[in-house]
Write an enzyme that holds these catalytic residues in place. Structure first.
Site, PDB file in Angstrom:
ATOM      1  N   GLU A  19     -23.363  47.261  49.617  1.00 49.52           N
ATOM      2  CA  GLU A  19     -24.580  47.265  48.811  1.00 49.52           C
ATOM      3  C   GLU A  19     -25.043  48.708  48.646  1.00 49.52           C
ATOM      4  OE1 GLU A  19     -26.728  43.277  49.040  1.00 49.52           O
ATOM      5  OE2 GLU A  19     -27.193  44.254  50.911  1.00 49.52           O
ATOM      6  N   SER A  49     -28.461  44.331  42.658  1.00 52.64           N
ATOM      7  CA  SER A  49     -28.771  44.015  41.252  1.00 52.64           C
ATOM      8  C   SER A  49     -27.716  43.135  40.579  1.00 52.64           C
ATOM      9  CB  SER A  49     -28.981  45.296  40.439  1.00 52.64           C
ATOM     10  OG  SER A  49     -30.141  45.969  40.866  1.00 52.64           O
ATOM     11  N   ASN A  70     -30.163  36.835  50.570  1.00 52.63           N
ATOM     12  CA  ASN A  70     -31.149  37.205  51.583  1.00 52.63           C
ATOM     13  C   ASN A  70     -32.487  37.206  50.854  1.00 52.63           C
ATOM     14  OD1 ASN A  70     -32.916  38.871  53.079  1.00 52.63           O
ATOM     15  ND2 ASN A  70     -31.761  40.730  52.578  1.00 52.63           N
ATOM     16  N   HIS A 101     -28.849  45.899  56.823  1.00 55.31           N
ATOM     17  CA  HIS A 101     -29.209  45.901  55.403  1.00 55.31           C
ATOM     18  C   HIS A 101     -29.842  47.249  55.045  1.00 55.31           C
ATOM     19  CE1 HIS A 101     -31.589  45.157  51.778  1.00 55.31           C
ATOM     20  NE2 HIS A 101     -30.607  44.339  51.460  1.00 55.31           N
ATOM     21  N   GLU A 150     -32.469  48.103  53.637  1.00 58.29           N
ATOM     22  CA  GLU A 150     -33.893  48.277  53.975  1.00 58.29           C
ATOM     23  C   GLU A 150     -34.088  48.463  55.476  1.00 58.29           C
ATOM     24  OE1 GLU A 150     -34.984  44.775  51.831  1.00 58.29           O
ATOM     25  OE2 GLU A 150     -34.258  45.790  50.034  1.00 58.29           O
ATOM     26  N   LYS A 200     -35.259  38.257  51.882  1.00 62.51           N
ATOM     27  CA  LYS A 200     -36.096  39.382  52.341  1.00 62.51           C
ATOM     28  C   LYS A 200     -37.476  38.863  52.756  1.00 62.51           C
ATOM     29  CE  LYS A 200     -33.453  42.401  49.356  1.00 62.51           C
ATOM     30  NZ  LYS A 200     -33.358  43.575  48.504  1.00 62.51           N
ATOM     31  N   GLY A 250     -32.550  46.277  44.420  1.00 55.58           N
ATOM     32  CA  GLY A 250     -33.979  46.049  44.238  1.00 55.58           C
ATOM     33  C   GLY A 250     -34.508  46.467  42.873  1.00 55.58           C
TER      34      GLY A 250
HETATM   35  P1  PGA Z   1     -31.125  42.655  44.636  1.00 53.10           P
HETATM   36  O1  PGA Z   1     -31.005  42.736  46.232  1.00 53.10           O
HETATM   37  O2  PGA Z   1     -30.071  41.694  44.155  1.00 53.10           O
HETATM   38  O3  PGA Z   1     -32.505  42.166  44.389  1.00 53.10           O
HETATM   39  O4  PGA Z   1     -30.884  44.047  44.110  1.00 53.10           O
HETATM   40  C1  PGA Z   1     -29.747  42.812  46.834  1.00 53.10           C
HETATM   41  C2  PGA Z   1     -29.864  42.956  48.312  1.00 53.10           C
HETATM   42  O5  PGA Z   1     -30.672  43.743  48.805  1.00 53.10           O
HETATM   43  O6  PGA Z   1     -29.124  42.281  49.040  1.00 53.10           O
END
Ligand code: PGA
Length: 262
Positions: A171, A217, A10, A99, A101, A12, A177
Protein backbone atom coordinates in the site's frame (compact mmCIF):
# COMPACT_ATOMS: atom_id res chain seq x y z
CA UNK A 1 -8.57 -24.61 -9.96
CA UNK A 2 -7.27 -21.10 -10.42
CA UNK A 3 -5.05 -19.39 -7.88
CA UNK A 4 -6.79 -18.10 -4.77
CA UNK A 5 -7.81 -14.45 -4.90
CA UNK A 6 -7.97 -12.35 -1.73
CA UNK A 7 -10.34 -9.47 -1.19
CA UNK A 8 -10.88 -7.49 1.98
CA UNK A 9 -11.32 -4.16 3.65
CA UNK A 10 -10.04 -2.41 6.75
CA UNK A 11 -12.76 -0.05 7.90
CA UNK A 12 -10.23 2.02 9.92
CA UNK A 13 -12.06 4.38 12.31
CA UNK A 14 -14.77 5.20 9.78
CA UNK A 15 -17.74 3.54 11.49
CA UNK A 16 -19.18 3.32 14.97
CA UNK A 17 -19.97 -0.13 16.32
CA UNK A 18 -23.66 0.08 15.45
CA UNK A 19 -22.83 1.30 11.95
CA UNK A 20 -20.42 -1.61 11.56
CA UNK A 21 -23.09 -4.09 12.65
CA UNK A 22 -25.49 -2.77 10.00
CA UNK A 23 -22.74 -2.79 7.38
CA UNK A 24 -21.75 -6.37 8.16
CA UNK A 25 -25.34 -7.62 8.13
CA UNK A 26 -25.75 -6.07 4.68
CA UNK A 27 -22.36 -7.39 3.60
CA UNK A 28 -23.26 -10.96 4.50
CA UNK A 29 -26.32 -10.70 2.26
CA UNK A 30 -24.57 -8.87 -0.57
CA UNK A 31 -21.77 -11.44 -0.73
CA UNK A 32 -23.91 -14.56 -0.20
CA UNK A 33 -23.22 -15.79 -3.75
CA UNK A 34 -19.47 -15.35 -3.25
CA UNK A 35 -19.12 -17.13 0.07
CA UNK A 36 -17.54 -20.57 0.21
CA UNK A 37 -15.75 -20.29 -3.15
CA UNK A 38 -12.51 -22.24 -2.93
CA UNK A 39 -10.54 -19.71 -4.92
CA UNK A 40 -11.83 -16.58 -3.20
CA UNK A 41 -10.97 -15.49 0.33
CA UNK A 42 -13.02 -12.58 1.64
CA UNK A 43 -12.09 -10.76 4.83
CA UNK A 44 -13.07 -7.71 6.83
CA UNK A 45 -11.17 -5.77 9.47
CA UNK A 46 -13.34 -3.57 11.72
CA UNK A 47 -12.55 -1.74 14.98
CA UNK A 48 -11.57 -3.73 18.09
CA UNK A 49 -14.70 -2.86 20.04
CA UNK A 50 -17.08 -4.46 17.56
CA UNK A 51 -15.12 -7.67 16.94
CA UNK A 52 -17.29 -9.81 19.15
CA UNK A 53 -20.50 -8.78 17.41
CA UNK A 54 -18.81 -8.97 14.02
CA UNK A 55 -17.75 -12.53 14.74
CA UNK A 56 -21.35 -13.54 15.49
CA UNK A 57 -22.59 -11.96 12.24
CA UNK A 58 -19.87 -13.55 10.10
CA UNK A 59 -20.17 -17.01 11.59
CA UNK A 60 -20.57 -19.68 8.91
CA UNK A 61 -20.04 -17.24 6.01
CA UNK A 62 -16.36 -17.98 5.33
CA UNK A 63 -15.62 -14.25 5.53
CA UNK A 64 -12.59 -14.05 7.77
CA UNK A 65 -12.40 -11.52 10.57
CA UNK A 66 -9.30 -9.41 11.17
CA UNK A 67 -8.08 -6.90 13.74
CA UNK A 68 -6.49 -3.59 12.77
CA UNK A 69 -3.59 -4.03 15.20
CA UNK A 70 -2.41 -6.14 18.13
CA UNK A 71 0.12 -5.88 20.93
CA UNK A 72 3.58 -7.34 20.50
CA UNK A 73 3.13 -8.89 23.94
CA UNK A 74 0.83 -11.64 25.11
CA UNK A 75 -0.21 -10.08 28.43
CA UNK A 76 1.08 -7.77 31.11
CA UNK A 77 1.63 -4.10 31.84
CA UNK A 78 0.68 -2.67 28.45
CA UNK A 79 -2.15 -0.22 29.10
CA UNK A 80 -4.31 0.31 26.06
CA UNK A 81 -2.89 -2.59 24.09
CA UNK A 82 -4.84 -5.64 22.90
CA UNK A 83 -3.54 -9.17 23.38
CA UNK A 84 -3.71 -11.84 20.68
CA UNK A 85 -5.41 -14.01 23.32
CA UNK A 86 -8.33 -11.57 23.43
CA UNK A 87 -8.46 -11.37 19.66
CA UNK A 88 -8.65 -15.15 19.40
CA UNK A 89 -11.51 -15.21 21.90
CA UNK A 90 -13.35 -12.81 19.60
CA UNK A 91 -12.98 -14.97 16.51
CA UNK A 92 -10.17 -12.97 14.92
CA UNK A 93 -7.93 -14.97 12.60
CA UNK A 94 -6.07 -12.16 10.80
CA UNK A 95 -3.87 -9.53 12.44
CA UNK A 96 -3.25 -6.48 10.28
CA UNK A 97 0.21 -5.14 11.09
CA UNK A 98 2.05 -1.99 10.08
CA UNK A 99 -0.69 -0.24 8.14
CA UNK A 100 0.53 3.07 6.72
CA UNK A 101 -1.44 5.02 9.34
CA UNK A 102 0.08 2.96 12.16
CA UNK A 103 3.54 3.68 10.78
CA UNK A 104 3.24 7.27 9.60
CA UNK A 105 0.57 8.76 11.85
CA UNK A 106 1.11 6.69 14.99
CA UNK A 107 4.86 6.21 14.79
CA UNK A 108 5.29 2.44 14.51
CA UNK A 109 8.63 1.13 13.30
CA UNK A 110 9.71 -1.92 11.30
CA UNK A 111 10.86 -3.46 14.58
CA UNK A 112 7.38 -2.96 16.09
CA UNK A 113 5.95 -4.68 13.02
CA UNK A 114 8.40 -7.56 13.40
CA UNK A 115 7.40 -8.16 17.02
CA UNK A 116 3.72 -8.02 16.17
CA UNK A 117 4.13 -10.43 13.25
CA UNK A 118 5.95 -12.81 15.58
CA UNK A 119 3.23 -12.52 18.21
CA UNK A 120 0.37 -13.00 15.74
CA UNK A 121 1.97 -16.04 14.14
CA UNK A 122 2.93 -17.69 17.40
CA UNK A 123 -0.73 -17.45 18.41
CA UNK A 124 -1.88 -19.21 15.25
CA UNK A 125 -3.17 -16.14 13.47
CA UNK A 126 -2.50 -14.99 9.92
CA UNK A 127 -0.22 -11.93 9.88
CA UNK A 128 -1.14 -9.38 7.22
CA UNK A 129 1.97 -7.21 6.99
CA UNK A 130 1.37 -3.88 5.26
CA UNK A 131 4.28 -2.18 3.56
CA UNK A 132 4.69 0.84 1.32
CA UNK A 133 6.94 3.74 0.49
CA UNK A 134 6.15 7.41 1.06
CA UNK A 135 5.89 9.91 -1.79
CA UNK A 136 9.29 11.36 -0.86
CA UNK A 137 10.92 7.93 -0.90
CA UNK A 138 9.39 7.24 -4.31
CA UNK A 139 10.61 10.59 -5.65
CA UNK A 140 14.13 9.73 -4.50
CA UNK A 141 14.02 6.38 -6.26
CA UNK A 142 14.04 4.46 -2.98
CA UNK A 143 10.79 2.50 -3.32
CA UNK A 144 12.33 -0.94 -3.88
CA UNK A 145 14.84 -0.49 -1.03
CA UNK A 146 12.12 0.65 1.35
CA UNK A 147 9.90 -2.31 0.51
CA UNK A 148 12.76 -4.77 0.86
CA UNK A 149 13.74 -3.30 4.24
CA UNK A 150 10.18 -3.41 5.54
CA UNK A 151 9.89 -7.05 4.46
CA UNK A 152 13.30 -8.13 5.71
CA UNK A 153 12.81 -6.62 9.15
CA UNK A 154 9.08 -7.27 9.47
CA UNK A 155 9.35 -10.94 8.51
CA UNK A 156 12.72 -11.72 10.08
CA UNK A 157 11.24 -13.87 12.86
CA UNK A 158 8.99 -15.94 10.59
CA UNK A 159 9.73 -19.66 10.42
CA UNK A 160 9.17 -21.90 7.39
CA UNK A 161 6.28 -23.61 9.18
CA UNK A 162 4.51 -20.27 9.63
CA UNK A 163 4.83 -19.10 6.03
CA UNK A 164 1.37 -20.23 4.97
CA UNK A 165 -0.06 -17.77 7.51
CA UNK A 166 1.75 -14.73 6.13
CA UNK A 167 0.06 -12.28 3.77
CA UNK A 168 1.61 -9.06 2.52
CA UNK A 169 -0.26 -5.93 1.43
CA UNK A 170 1.56 -3.38 -0.70
CA UNK A 171 0.00 0.00 0.00
CA UNK A 172 2.03 2.99 -1.21
CA UNK A 173 1.57 5.73 1.39
CA UNK A 174 1.00 8.33 -1.33
CA UNK A 175 -1.84 6.28 -2.85
CA UNK A 176 -3.93 5.82 0.31
CA UNK A 177 -6.98 7.74 1.48
CA UNK A 178 -8.73 10.94 0.46
CA UNK A 179 -5.43 12.70 -0.33
CA UNK A 180 -4.11 9.67 -2.23
CA UNK A 181 -3.25 9.47 -5.92
CA UNK A 182 -4.15 6.09 -7.44
CA UNK A 183 -1.02 4.22 -8.51
CA UNK A 184 -0.48 3.34 -12.17
CA UNK A 185 -0.95 -0.40 -12.83
CA UNK A 186 2.50 -0.80 -14.40
CA UNK A 187 4.07 0.69 -11.28
CA UNK A 188 2.04 -1.65 -9.06
CA UNK A 189 3.10 -4.65 -11.13
CA UNK A 190 6.74 -3.62 -10.89
CA UNK A 191 6.64 -3.16 -7.10
CA UNK A 192 4.77 -6.43 -6.60
CA UNK A 193 7.55 -8.05 -8.62
CA UNK A 194 10.12 -6.54 -6.25
CA UNK A 195 8.15 -7.84 -3.27
CA UNK A 196 7.73 -11.33 -4.67
CA UNK A 197 11.41 -11.57 -5.54
CA UNK A 198 12.33 -10.44 -2.03
CA UNK A 199 10.02 -13.06 -0.51
CA UNK A 200 11.69 -15.76 -2.62
CA UNK A 201 15.13 -14.45 -1.59
CA UNK A 202 14.07 -14.66 2.05
CA UNK A 203 12.20 -17.96 2.08
CA UNK A 204 13.00 -19.80 -1.14
CA UNK A 205 10.21 -21.19 -3.33
CA UNK A 206 7.73 -21.15 -0.45
CA UNK A 207 8.17 -17.38 -0.28
CA UNK A 208 6.72 -17.21 -3.77
CA UNK A 209 3.46 -18.65 -2.41
CA UNK A 210 2.85 -15.75 -0.01
CA UNK A 211 -0.14 -13.76 -1.28
CA UNK A 212 0.69 -10.14 -2.10
CA UNK A 213 -2.35 -7.88 -2.07
CA UNK A 214 -2.56 -4.35 -3.42
CA UNK A 215 -4.23 -1.46 -1.62
CA UNK A 216 -4.48 2.32 -2.01
CA UNK A 217 -7.39 4.11 -3.70
CA UNK A 218 -8.70 0.93 -5.30
CA UNK A 219 -12.05 1.94 -6.79
CA UNK A 220 -14.68 0.96 -9.37
CA UNK A 221 -12.65 2.61 -12.15
CA UNK A 222 -9.27 0.95 -11.53
CA UNK A 223 -9.94 -2.36 -9.75
CA UNK A 224 -10.25 -4.44 -12.94
CA UNK A 225 -6.85 -3.40 -14.27
CA UNK A 226 -5.21 -3.92 -10.89
CA UNK A 227 -6.80 -7.34 -10.35
CA UNK A 228 -5.60 -8.46 -13.78
CA UNK A 229 -1.94 -7.85 -12.93
CA UNK A 230 0.07 -11.07 -12.80
CA UNK A 231 1.80 -10.26 -9.51
CA UNK A 232 -1.35 -9.08 -7.72
CA UNK A 233 -2.99 -11.85 -5.65
CA UNK A 234 -5.71 -9.77 -4.10
CA UNK A 235 -7.08 -6.31 -3.34
CA UNK A 236 -7.19 -4.57 0.00
CA UNK A 237 -9.70 -1.77 -0.24
CA UNK A 238 -10.64 1.14 1.99
CA UNK A 239 -13.28 3.73 1.10
CA UNK A 240 -14.74 2.01 -1.96
CA UNK A 241 -15.60 -1.08 0.09
CA UNK A 242 -17.14 0.63 3.11
CA UNK A 243 -20.68 -0.06 1.90
CA UNK A 244 -21.95 -3.54 1.22
CA UNK A 245 -22.71 -3.21 -2.49
CA UNK A 246 -19.37 -1.55 -3.14
CA UNK A 247 -17.49 -4.32 -1.36
CA UNK A 248 -19.51 -7.06 -3.07
CA UNK A 249 -19.25 -5.74 -6.61
CA UNK A 250 -15.51 -5.00 -6.39
CA UNK A 251 -14.91 -8.44 -4.88
CA UNK A 252 -16.97 -10.26 -7.51
CA UNK A 253 -15.56 -8.40 -10.53
CA UNK A 254 -11.95 -8.63 -9.47
CA UNK A 255 -12.24 -12.32 -8.56
CA UNK A 256 -13.89 -13.09 -11.92
CA UNK A 257 -11.22 -11.19 -13.82
CA UNK A 258 -8.51 -13.08 -11.96
CA UNK A 259 -10.08 -16.47 -12.48
CA UNK A 260 -10.32 -15.87 -16.23
CA UNK A 261 -6.59 -15.18 -16.34
CA UNK A 262 -5.20 -17.85 -14.01
P1 PGA B 1 -8.27 3.59 0.51
O1 PGA B 1 -7.54 2.90 1.77
O2 PGA B 1 -8.75 2.48 -0.39
O3 PGA B 1 -9.38 4.37 1.11
O4 PGA B 1 -7.24 4.45 -0.17
C1 PGA B 1 -6.68 1.82 1.57
C2 PGA B 1 -6.06 1.38 2.85
O5 PGA B 1 -5.60 2.21 3.64
O6 PGA B 1 -5.99 0.17 3.10
Amino acid sequence: MSRKFYFGSNTKMSKTDSETVTFLQELVQATAHLQGKEDLQLFIIPSFTVLNRANAILEGTGIRLGAQNLSYAERGQFTGEVSPLSLLENGVSIAEIGHSERRHVLGETDEDARRKVENALSHGMTALLCIGETGEEKAMGLSAEVLRTQLKVGLSSVTKEQLDRVWVAYEPVWAIGTQGTPAAPDYVEKMHGVIKQCLVDLFGCDGGEIPVLYGGSVNPANHAELAALRNVDGLFVGRSAWFAQGYASLAENSWKIKSQIC
